[in-house]
Design a protein around this motif. Structure first.
Motif, PDB file in Angstrom:
ATOM      1  N   SER A  92       0.806  -1.227   0.000  1.00  0.00           N
ATOM      2  CA  SER A  92       0.000   0.000   0.000  1.00  0.00           C
ATOM      3  C   SER A  92       0.837   1.274   0.000  1.00  0.00           C
ATOM      4  N   SER A  93       2.171   1.155   0.106  1.00  0.00           N
ATOM      5  CA  SER A  93       2.997   2.356   0.172  1.00  0.00           C
ATOM      6  C   SER A  93       4.374   2.091  -0.421  1.00  0.00           C
ATOM      7  N   ASP A  94       5.050   3.155  -0.785  1.00  0.00           N
ATOM      8  CA  ASP A  94       6.418   3.030  -1.298  1.00  0.00           C
ATOM      9  C   ASP A  94       7.353   2.478  -0.228  1.00  0.00           C
ATOM     10  N   LEU A  95       7.169   2.915   1.030  1.00  0.00           N
ATOM     11  CA  LEU A  95       7.999   2.404   2.113  1.00  0.00           C
ATOM     12  C   LEU A  95       7.789   0.904   2.296  1.00  0.00           C
ATOM     13  N   ILE A 123       9.857  -4.758   1.651  1.00  0.00           N
ATOM     14  CA  ILE A 123       9.830  -6.092   1.035  1.00  0.00           C
ATOM     15  C   ILE A 123      11.029  -6.281   0.112  1.00  0.00           C
ATOM     16  N   GLN A 124      11.274  -5.310  -0.733  1.00  0.00           N
ATOM     17  CA  GLN A 124      12.387  -5.408  -1.686  1.00  0.00           C
ATOM     18  C   GLN A 124      13.710  -5.630  -0.970  1.00  0.00           C
ATOM     19  N   SER A 129      15.780   4.048   7.191  1.00  0.00           N
ATOM     20  CA  SER A 129      14.619   4.405   7.995  1.00  0.00           C
ATOM     21  C   SER A 129      14.790   3.829   9.396  1.00  0.00           C
ATOM     22  N   ASN A 130      13.967   4.283  10.325  1.00  0.00           N
ATOM     23  CA  ASN A 130      14.028   3.764  11.684  1.00  0.00           C
ATOM     24  C   ASN A 130      13.510   2.333  11.742  1.00  0.00           C
ATOM     25  N   GLU A 131      14.049   1.571  12.656  1.00  0.00           N
ATOM     26  CA  GLU A 131      13.577   0.206  12.891  1.00  0.00           C
ATOM     27  C   GLU A 131      12.076   0.195  13.182  1.00  0.00           C
ATOM     28  N   SER A 132      11.616   1.216  13.874  1.00  0.00           N
ATOM     29  CA  SER A 132      10.200   1.289  14.253  1.00  0.00           C
ATOM     30  C   SER A 132       9.278   1.351  13.041  1.00  0.00           C
ATOM     31  N   SER A 133       9.780   1.883  11.927  1.00  0.00           N
ATOM     32  CA  SER A 133       8.937   1.972  10.726  1.00  0.00           C
ATOM     33  C   SER A 133       8.614   0.596  10.167  1.00  0.00           C
ATOM     34  N   VAL A 134       9.535  -0.369  10.345  1.00  0.00           N
ATOM     35  CA  VAL A 134       9.285  -1.737   9.882  1.00  0.00           C
ATOM     36  C   VAL A 134       8.209  -2.383  10.746  1.00  0.00           C
ATOM     37  N   TYR A 135       8.238  -2.089  12.051  1.00  0.00           N
ATOM     38  CA  TYR A 135       7.253  -2.659  12.972  1.00  0.00           C
ATOM     39  C   TYR A 135       5.843  -2.141  12.702  1.00  0.00           C
ATOM     40  N   ARG A 136       5.712  -1.065  11.965  1.00  0.00           N
ATOM     41  CA  ARG A 136       4.373  -0.604  11.594  1.00  0.00           C
ATOM     42  C   ARG A 136       3.730  -1.526  10.568  1.00  0.00           C
TER      43      ARG A 136
END
Length: 225
Positions: free
Chosen positions: A23-26, A31-32, A57-64
């Motif tokens: 759903s987003s570029d991030l 995934i990539q 990016s921050n580790e926390s962004s992956v946890y989202r």
């Protein structure tokens, strides 16, 4: 054809992720780069902290997007099997000869993978290597029964069910269709692993492929029976 398929979305069970990475570029970068990183260092050494550093990016962004790295592996494996299923259905839907249809299905799930330009953010060749090396880690867990009830493995089981149905179409009296179908799908990963790491204990090589082997196994089994 590429234009027609450009909007195709591979469906992954939504309970696996917190937020859909498609759903987003991030999310797509997560995934990539997770595929690249796991292929490079292995799943055991992979962490969200390392992934965050790789994507800037921050580790926390992956946890989202994912609760933990196990859920991320489940996402990658589910995506892979859904992609294989899409190829199988696309390749066989107009076939009327039942044996040719089963041959094509076996070829699809056992072949050496080529990159698919339809999905620019996913390197299917690297993902295939991850599936060969790491797939068992997605289900050899204490939580497997609960996760199975939650539908985490529905795509994998559906793919095997399609092959089972093709076997029974050829020989409705064959008693071991599910076992044979799951042996083809799971065994193909093992044979590719042996070719790469233990060539002395497999007959598969540059001349005899896992596809050759499993076509022989399947048709000898269902016709003898």
């Amino acid at each position: 054809m590429i234009n027609l398929l450009s909007n195709l979305k591979i469906a992954v069970p939504d309970k696996i992720f917190i937020k859909d990475p498609e759903s987003s570029d991030l999310g797509k970068r997560i995934i990539q780069n997770s595929i690249v990183l796991i292929d490079d260092i292995g799943f055991d050494n992979f962490t969200f902290k390392k992934l965050g550093a790789k994507i800037g990016s921050n580790e926390s962004s992956v946890y989202r997007y994912f609760e933990n790295k196990h859920k991320l592996l489940l996402y990658l494996t589910s995506w892979y099997w859904a992609w294989i299923e899409y190829q199988l259905v696309f390749a066989t839907h107009n076939m009327t000869d039942t044996e040719e249809k089963l041959v094509k299905a076996i070829e699809t799930v056992t072949k050496t993978i080529q990159e698919d330009v339809t999905f620019s953010h996913i390197n299917e060749v690297k993902l295939n290597t991850i599936i060969i090396n790491e797939y068992s880690k997605s289900y050899l867990t204490k939580e497997v029964d609960t996760e199975n009830k939650e539908g985490y493995f529905v795509v994998y089981k559906r793919l095997i069910g399609r092959i089972k149905d093709m076997i029974l179409t050829i020989n409705p009296d064959y008693k071991y269709a599910s076992s044979l179908a799951s042996t083809v799908v799971e065994g193909a990963l093992h044979q590719h692993y042996l070719v790469e790491h233990f060539p002395s204990i497999t007959d598969c090589n540059t001349k005899i492929t896992p596809t050759d082997y499993f076509k022989n196994v399947v048709f000898n089994a269902i016709k003898t029976n």
